[in-house]
Scaffold this motif. Sequence first.
Motif, PDB file in Angstrom:
ATOM      1  N   PHE A  50      58.646 -36.054  59.849  1.00 48.67           N
ATOM      2  CA  PHE A  50      59.550 -35.019  59.369  1.00 48.67           C
ATOM      3  C   PHE A  50      59.272 -33.227  59.039  1.00 48.67           C
ATOM      4  CE2 PHE A  50      57.764 -39.584  58.459  1.00 48.67           C
ATOM      5  CZ  PHE A  50      59.269 -39.933  57.302  1.00 48.67           C
ATOM      6  N   GLU A  51      58.340 -33.201  60.146  1.00 51.19           N
ATOM      7  CA  GLU A  51      58.081 -31.352  59.931  1.00 51.19           C
ATOM      8  C   GLU A  51      58.127 -31.347  61.626  1.00 51.19           C
ATOM      9  OE1 GLU A  51      54.312 -31.516  58.386  1.00 51.19           O
ATOM     10  OE2 GLU A  51      54.527 -32.381  56.757  1.00 51.19           O
ATOM     11  N   GLU A  52      58.701 -29.608  62.076  1.00 54.38           N
ATOM     12  CA  GLU A  52      58.259 -29.902  62.875  1.00 54.38           C
ATOM     13  C   GLU A  52      56.571 -29.349  62.986  1.00 54.38           C
ATOM     14  OE1 GLU A  52      61.112 -25.706  63.077  1.00 54.38           O
ATOM     15  OE2 GLU A  52      62.245 -26.529  63.246  1.00 54.38           O
ATOM     16  N   MET A  53      56.415 -29.313  64.146  1.00 55.88           N
ATOM     17  CA  MET A  53      55.185 -29.857  65.007  1.00 55.88           C
ATOM     18  C   MET A  53      55.020 -28.187  66.411  1.00 55.88           C
ATOM     19  SD  MET A  53      54.079 -31.646  62.669  1.00 55.88           S
ATOM     20  CE  MET A  53      52.495 -32.010  62.847  1.00 55.88           C
ATOM     21  N   ARG A  54      53.438 -27.778  65.930  1.00 54.44           N
ATOM     22  CA  ARG A  54      53.387 -27.346  67.799  1.00 54.44           C
ATOM     23  C   ARG A  54      51.834 -27.417  67.850  1.00 54.44           C
ATOM     24  NH1 ARG A  54      55.930 -24.308  71.422  1.00 54.44           N
ATOM     25  NH2 ARG A  54      55.296 -23.065  71.970  1.00 54.44           N
ATOM     26  N   PRO A  55      51.694 -28.062  68.615  1.00 49.04           N
ATOM     27  CA  PRO A  55      50.976 -28.514  69.286  1.00 49.04           C
ATOM     28  C   PRO A  55      49.980 -27.419  69.618  1.00 49.04           C
ATOM     29  CG  PRO A  55      51.968 -29.360  70.675  1.00 49.04           C
ATOM     30  CD  PRO A  55      52.668 -28.311  69.867  1.00 49.04           C
ATOM     31  N   ASP A  56      48.375 -27.324  69.608  1.00 52.95           N
ATOM     32  CA  ASP A  56      46.985 -26.334  69.554  1.00 52.95           C
ATOM     33  C   ASP A  56      46.308 -27.100  70.295  1.00 52.95           C
ATOM     34  OD1 ASP A  56      45.420 -24.877  70.929  1.00 52.95           O
ATOM     35  OD2 ASP A  56      45.133 -23.266  68.530  1.00 52.95           O
ATOM     36  N   ARG A  57      45.981 -27.817  71.669  1.00 48.27           N
ATOM     37  CA  ARG A  57      44.975 -28.226  72.067  1.00 48.27           C
ATOM     38  C   ARG A  57      43.651 -27.525  72.421  1.00 48.27           C
ATOM     39  NH1 ARG A  57      45.172 -28.253  78.925  1.00 48.27           N
ATOM     40  NH2 ARG A  57      43.288 -29.581  78.159  1.00 48.27           N
ATOM     41  N   ARG A  67      47.874 -30.061  64.416  1.00 49.86           N
ATOM     42  CA  ARG A  67      48.586 -28.979  65.950  1.00 49.86           C
ATOM     43  C   ARG A  67      47.643 -29.813  66.518  1.00 49.86           C
ATOM     44  NH1 ARG A  67      45.013 -24.201  64.055  1.00 49.86           N
ATOM     45  NH2 ARG A  67      44.896 -23.942  65.993  1.00 49.86           N
ATOM     46  N   MET A  68      47.127 -31.336  67.073  1.00 49.40           N
ATOM     47  CA  MET A  68      46.732 -31.508  67.704  1.00 49.40           C
ATOM     48  C   MET A  68      47.893 -32.445  68.444  1.00 49.40           C
ATOM     49  SD  MET A  68      43.517 -31.882  67.977  1.00 49.40           S
ATOM     50  CE  MET A  68      43.402 -30.228  67.647  1.00 49.40           C
ATOM     51  N   PRO A  69      48.111 -32.564  69.683  1.00 47.39           N
ATOM     52  CA  PRO A  69      48.712 -32.716  71.200  1.00 47.39           C
ATOM     53  C   PRO A  69      49.044 -34.604  71.204  1.00 47.39           C
ATOM     54  CG  PRO A  69      47.031 -31.902  72.648  1.00 47.39           C
ATOM     55  CD  PRO A  69      46.494 -31.854  71.095  1.00 47.39           C
ATOM     56  N   PHE A  70      50.089 -34.923  70.707  1.00 42.35           N
ATOM     57  CA  PHE A  70      50.679 -36.543  70.289  1.00 42.35           C
ATOM     58  C   PHE A  70      49.387 -37.009  71.137  1.00 42.35           C
ATOM     59  CE2 PHE A  70      54.501 -35.276  69.208  1.00 42.35           C
ATOM     60  CZ  PHE A  70      54.102 -34.857  68.077  1.00 42.35           C
ATOM     61  N   PHE A  71      49.264 -37.016  72.716  1.00 38.26           N
ATOM     62  CA  PHE A  71      48.607 -37.682  73.983  1.00 38.26           C
ATOM     63  C   PHE A  71      47.215 -36.844  74.245  1.00 38.26           C
ATOM     64  CE2 PHE A  71      52.810 -39.059  73.826  1.00 38.26           C
ATOM     65  CZ  PHE A  71      53.625 -39.361  72.591  1.00 38.26           C
ATOM     66  N   VAL A  72      46.083 -37.972  74.381  1.00 40.61           N
ATOM     67  CA  VAL A  72      45.292 -36.589  75.243  1.00 40.61           C
ATOM     68  C   VAL A  72      44.674 -37.278  75.847  1.00 40.61           C
ATOM     69  CG1 VAL A  72      44.684 -35.368  72.751  1.00 40.61           C
ATOM     70  CG2 VAL A  72      43.428 -37.376  73.110  1.00 40.61           C
ATOM     71  N   CYS A  73      43.542 -37.124  77.069  1.00 43.38           N
ATOM     72  CA  CYS A  73      42.525 -37.318  77.929  1.00 43.38           C
ATOM     73  C   CYS A  73      42.132 -39.396  77.083  1.00 43.38           C
ATOM     74  CB  CYS A  73      41.617 -36.409  78.111  1.00 43.38           C
ATOM     75  SG  CYS A  73      40.761 -37.638  79.177  1.00 43.38           S
ATOM     76  N   ASP A  79      40.733 -30.570  75.334  1.00 42.10           N
ATOM     77  CA  ASP A  79      40.787 -29.876  76.110  1.00 42.10           C
ATOM     78  C   ASP A  79      40.302 -30.384  77.024  1.00 42.10           C
ATOM     79  OD1 ASP A  79      40.213 -27.832  73.717  1.00 42.10           O
ATOM     80  OD2 ASP A  79      38.268 -28.126  73.498  1.00 42.10           O
ATOM     81  N   CYS A  80      39.605 -31.741  77.398  1.00 37.04           N
ATOM     82  CA  CYS A  80      40.534 -32.538  79.005  1.00 37.04           C
ATOM     83  C   CYS A  80      41.169 -31.882  79.200  1.00 37.04           C
ATOM     84  CB  CYS A  80      39.400 -33.286  79.037  1.00 37.04           C
ATOM     85  SG  CYS A  80      38.775 -34.053  80.248  1.00 37.04           S
ATOM     86  N   ARG A  81      42.432 -32.767  78.925  1.00 38.56           N
ATOM     87  CA  ARG A  81      43.527 -32.987  79.013  1.00 38.56           C
ATOM     88  C   ARG A  81      44.141 -33.965  78.334  1.00 38.56           C
ATOM     89  NH1 ARG A  81      46.248 -37.318  81.336  1.00 38.56           N
ATOM     90  NH2 ARG A  81      47.948 -36.964  82.819  1.00 38.56           N
ATOM     91  N   ALA A  82      45.469 -32.862  77.857  1.00 35.79           N
ATOM     92  CA  ALA A  82      46.337 -33.331  76.631  1.00 35.79           C
ATOM     93  C   ALA A  82      48.024 -33.161  77.099  1.00 35.79           C
ATOM     94  CB  ALA A  82      46.016 -32.095  76.104  1.00 35.79           C
ATOM     95  N   MET A  83      48.502 -34.286  76.503  1.00 34.61           N
ATOM     96  CA  MET A  83      50.272 -33.824  76.797  1.00 34.61           C
ATOM     97  C   MET A  83      50.978 -32.935  75.401  1.00 34.61           C
ATOM     98  SD  MET A  83      50.247 -37.369  79.173  1.00 34.61           S
ATOM     99  CE  MET A  83      49.585 -37.766  80.563  1.00 34.61           C
TER     100      MET A  83
END
Length: 163
Positions: A50-57, A67-73, A79-83
Amino acid sequence: MFDIRYEGLTHNEELQIVQADVRVVAEGETLVEEPLCVDVGLPALLASAFEEMRPDRFADAAVAWERMPFFVCGCGDPDCRAMPFAVRHEAGEVVWTELDQSPSGARVLGEYRIPLADYRHALRRLGEAFLAFAEPLDYRPLQPDTVRLVREWTERLRRANGE
């Protein structure tokens, strides 16, 4: 074509995260195919319907869920690893922009166009599966509103799909 699946959902009781084997395919390209933590970014993923998203890992997962990435370590730490994928909406489509983020900035790895109706249907399935799995657990994630947020966004997706 867009396909997103979480298979083999598990609850890591020690870390209080939900992990799964994640597979994402867009425009015939496999973007993600590996075991990851899914609950940290799931509210943001559902909101992206529904909304525009701009992630910040590097954002604080406890307070900045949107602001979380959809997929993380698999350990649950972005901070470890994100997609990360940025999302914008254009004329009945969702545009996913795959990003490589570092403390010094981000670079675009690719863009993928997904019909909005297909996107919302796929995300509703994820939300429902997560809720069926997580609601009966003794689950205390870092972001304490995770289940509530997933429930609210999943309900909004049901309404948007006319269900």
